[in-house]
Design an enzyme around this catalytic site. Structure first.
Site, PDB file in Angstrom:
ATOM      1  N   ARG A   1      37.103  29.330  32.737  1.00 48.59           N
ATOM      2  CA  ARG A   1      36.972  28.182  33.631  1.00 48.59           C
ATOM      3  C   ARG A   1      36.522  26.957  32.851  1.00 48.59           C
ATOM      4  NH1 ARG A   1      36.475  28.199  39.080  1.00 48.59           N
ATOM      5  NH2 ARG A   1      37.100  30.102  40.160  1.00 48.59           N
TER       6      ARG A   1
ATOM      7  N   GLU B   1      51.927  35.105  40.500  1.00 47.51           N
ATOM      8  CA  GLU B   1      50.887  35.984  41.051  1.00 47.51           C
ATOM      9  C   GLU B   1      50.530  35.441  42.422  1.00 47.51           C
ATOM     10  OE1 GLU B   1      47.566  37.203  38.604  1.00 47.51           O
ATOM     11  OE2 GLU B   1      46.285  37.465  40.375  1.00 47.51           O
TER      12      GLU B   1
ATOM     13  N   ASN C   1      40.009  42.328  35.802  1.00 49.48           N
ATOM     14  CA  ASN C   1      39.430  41.012  35.504  1.00 49.48           C
ATOM     15  C   ASN C   1      37.952  41.195  35.187  1.00 49.48           C
ATOM     16  OD1 ASN C   1      37.971  38.530  35.940  1.00 49.48           O
ATOM     17  ND2 ASN C   1      39.874  37.681  36.783  1.00 49.48           N
TER      18      ASN C   1
ATOM     19  N   GLU D   1      43.624  33.503  32.294  1.00 52.32           N
ATOM     20  CA  GLU D   1      43.767  32.564  33.405  1.00 52.32           C
ATOM     21  C   GLU D   1      43.166  31.237  33.004  1.00 52.32           C
ATOM     22  OE1 GLU D   1      41.804  34.599  36.588  1.00 52.32           O
ATOM     23  OE2 GLU D   1      43.661  35.501  37.259  1.00 52.32           O
TER      24      GLU D   1
ATOM     25  N   GLY E   1      39.050  42.207  40.009  1.00 55.02           N
ATOM     26  CA  GLY E   1      37.853  42.109  39.175  1.00 55.02           C
ATOM     27  C   GLY E   1      36.567  42.319  39.933  1.00 55.02           C
ATOM     28  N   HIS E   2      36.302  41.392  40.859  1.00 52.80           N
ATOM     29  CA  HIS E   2      34.985  41.402  41.523  1.00 52.80           C
ATOM     30  C   HIS E   2      34.677  42.759  42.145  1.00 52.80           C
ATOM     31  CE1 HIS E   2      32.097  40.489  44.810  1.00 52.80           C
ATOM     32  NE2 HIS E   2      31.528  39.780  43.860  1.00 52.80           N
TER      33      HIS E   2
ATOM     34  N   ARG F   1      31.452  29.069  33.464  1.00 52.66           N
ATOM     35  CA  ARG F   1      30.342  29.702  34.204  1.00 52.66           C
ATOM     36  C   ARG F   1      30.229  31.193  33.877  1.00 52.66           C
ATOM     37  NH1 ARG F   1      32.731  29.162  40.274  1.00 52.66           N
ATOM     38  NH2 ARG F   1      33.079  27.039  39.527  1.00 52.66           N
ATOM     39  N   HIS F   2      31.345  31.825  33.443  1.00 53.29           N
ATOM     40  CA  HIS F   2      31.237  33.237  33.064  1.00 53.29           C
ATOM     41  C   HIS F   2      31.893  33.467  31.699  1.00 53.29           C
ATOM     42  CE1 HIS F   2      35.071  33.068  35.167  1.00 53.29           C
ATOM     43  NE2 HIS F   2      34.539  33.192  36.359  1.00 53.29           N
TER      44      HIS F   2
ATOM     45  N   THR G   1      38.199  31.013  43.223  1.00 53.43           N
ATOM     46  CA  THR G   1      39.490  30.360  43.438  1.00 53.43           C
ATOM     47  C   THR G   1      39.813  30.319  44.924  1.00 53.43           C
ATOM     48  OG1 THR G   1      40.210  31.149  41.294  1.00 53.43           O
ATOM     49  CG2 THR G   1      41.934  30.436  42.828  1.00 53.43           C
TER      50      THR G   1
ATOM     51  N   HIS H   1      39.273  34.748  33.060  1.00 53.51           N
ATOM     52  CA  HIS H   1      39.475  33.372  33.511  1.00 53.51           C
ATOM     53  C   HIS H   1      38.532  32.454  32.747  1.00 53.51           C
ATOM     54  CE1 HIS H   1      39.644  30.481  37.239  1.00 53.51           C
ATOM     55  NE2 HIS H   1      40.010  29.881  36.132  1.00 53.51           N
TER      56      HIS H   1
ATOM     57  N   ASP I   1      35.677  38.843  34.413  1.00 56.76           N
ATOM     58  CA  ASP I   1      34.840  37.643  34.587  1.00 56.76           C
ATOM     59  C   ASP I   1      33.395  37.979  34.909  1.00 56.76           C
ATOM     60  OD1 ASP I   1      37.276  35.566  36.401  1.00 56.76           O
ATOM     61  OD2 ASP I   1      37.164  36.194  34.302  1.00 56.76           O
ATOM     62  N   HIS I   2      33.206  38.891  35.839  1.00 53.81           N
ATOM     63  CA  HIS I   2      31.845  39.058  36.366  1.00 53.81           C
ATOM     64  C   HIS I   2      30.978  40.031  35.570  1.00 53.81           C
ATOM     65  CE1 HIS I   2      32.803  36.123  39.256  1.00 53.81           C
ATOM     66  NE2 HIS I   2      33.873  36.792  39.614  1.00 53.81           N
TER      67      HIS I   2
ATOM     68  N   HIS J   1      43.334  38.668  43.960  1.00 54.26           N
ATOM     69  CA  HIS J   1      42.183  37.920  44.489  1.00 54.26           C
ATOM     70  C   HIS J   1      41.625  38.589  45.744  1.00 54.26           C
ATOM     71  CE1 HIS J   1      39.360  34.570  44.472  1.00 54.26           C
ATOM     72  NE2 HIS J   1      39.293  34.835  45.763  1.00 54.26           N
TER      73      HIS J   1
END
Ligand SMILES: CC(=O)[C@@H](O)[C@H](O)COP(=O)(O)O
Ligand SMILES: NCC(=O)COP(=O)(O)O
Length: 256
Positions: A54, A160, A16, A79, A221-222, A58-59, A110, A52, A18-19, A199
């Site tokens: 959103r 998931e 992921n 996502e 991801g994170h 935001r990202h 999430t 994702h 995202d970040h 997650h």
């Protein structure tokens, strides 16, 4: 029999990104480029790229999704919340997979799984629209038998399982949460669903989850982005994939 025979079901790593976009957006620059991160992650062993979009952007931005879709060598898992705006956008992009997730503007990340029972008609309608475009649909849900049964009834073929409670659990509770995930996997298989999870997973807590043989894919991801700050992006991806494969073979590797 060839010694190269797989020793059991494979497990895919969805990275992921995202970040990567979070870091980029912190200064409004064009770097680090999520597309470059995605392509390098694929070369380092990612089996798919998850992102994702959103509602508050935001990202990940719409442009990130549109730029990435034709460039990925593996597959895109987009996502998105169950809103008409997101479903229409997903049908325009047509990623291989869409994972429907709950979203609250004020959440940091999430917080739980999609309440498929409460929003059954909306989810069922979204699943039908996405499947009509040839998109495989996954529902991001808690490891709850009733939610899993409802997910199967929507027409989605993948779930998931939200591993956040397991990831955030105190040591005394982690084993109980892991058993919940195992029971959720068994329930998903009973309903003929492909079962993924994700997650809050990192290089240590991922191992017991990756060892669950009927899990097809983990989306992480994170922790990979965080580890990459010290180990490098491609190493961080490579290490996560190696740890997951080793765990599936019953081998535990070093902590994060
Ligand atoms: C659904 C899920 O658990 C993650 O994929 C989600 O993207 C987390 O949201 P952030 O990436 O915004 O933390
Ligand atoms: N669906 C989970 C995901 O894509 C990544 O979640 P996290 O590893 O960033 O917590």
């Amino acid at each position: 029999m060839s010694f190269l025979q797989p020793v059991g079901p494979v497990i895919d790593l969805g990275v992921n990104i995202d970040h990567i976009a979070t870091v980029r957006n912190a200064r409004g620059t064009v770097y680090p480029d999520p597309l470059r991160a995605a392509l390098l992650a694929e070369q380092a062993g990612a089996d798919l790229i998850t992102l994702h979009l959103r509602e508050d952007r935001r990202h990940i931005k719409d442009a990130d999704v549109l730029a990435m879709r034709p460039q990925l060598a593996t597959r895109m898992n987009l996502e998105a919340a169950v809103t008409q705006e997101m479903i229409d956008f997903a049908c325009q992009v047509r990623p291989q997979d869409v994972c429907l997730v709950p979203e609250r503007r004020e959440e940091v990340t999430t917080e739980g799984g999609l309440d498929v029972i409460r929003y059954f008609k909306e989810v069922e309608t979204a699943v039908k629209q996405l499947k009509g475009e040839g998109i495989r649909v996954s529902l991001f849900i808690d490891a709850d038998e009733q939610q899993i049964e409802a997910a199967a009834r929507t027409g989605a073929t993948v779930i998931e399982l939200h591993t956040g409670r397991y990831a955030e659990a105190e040591a005394s509770e982690a084993l109980h949460e892991l058993e919940r995930i195992k029971a959720g996997v068994a329930a998903g298989v009973k309903h003929s669903l492909v079962v993924n999870a994700g997650h809050g997973l990192h290089y240590t807590n991922v191992q017991p989850v990756a060892a669950i043989r009927d899990i097809a894919e983990l989306n992480i991801g994170h922790a990979i982005v965080a580890h990459a700050l010290f180990a490098g992006w491609e190493n961080a991806v490579r290490e996560m994939k190696a740890i997951m494969v080793a765990a599936r073979l019953g081998v535990t590797l070093g902590a994060q």
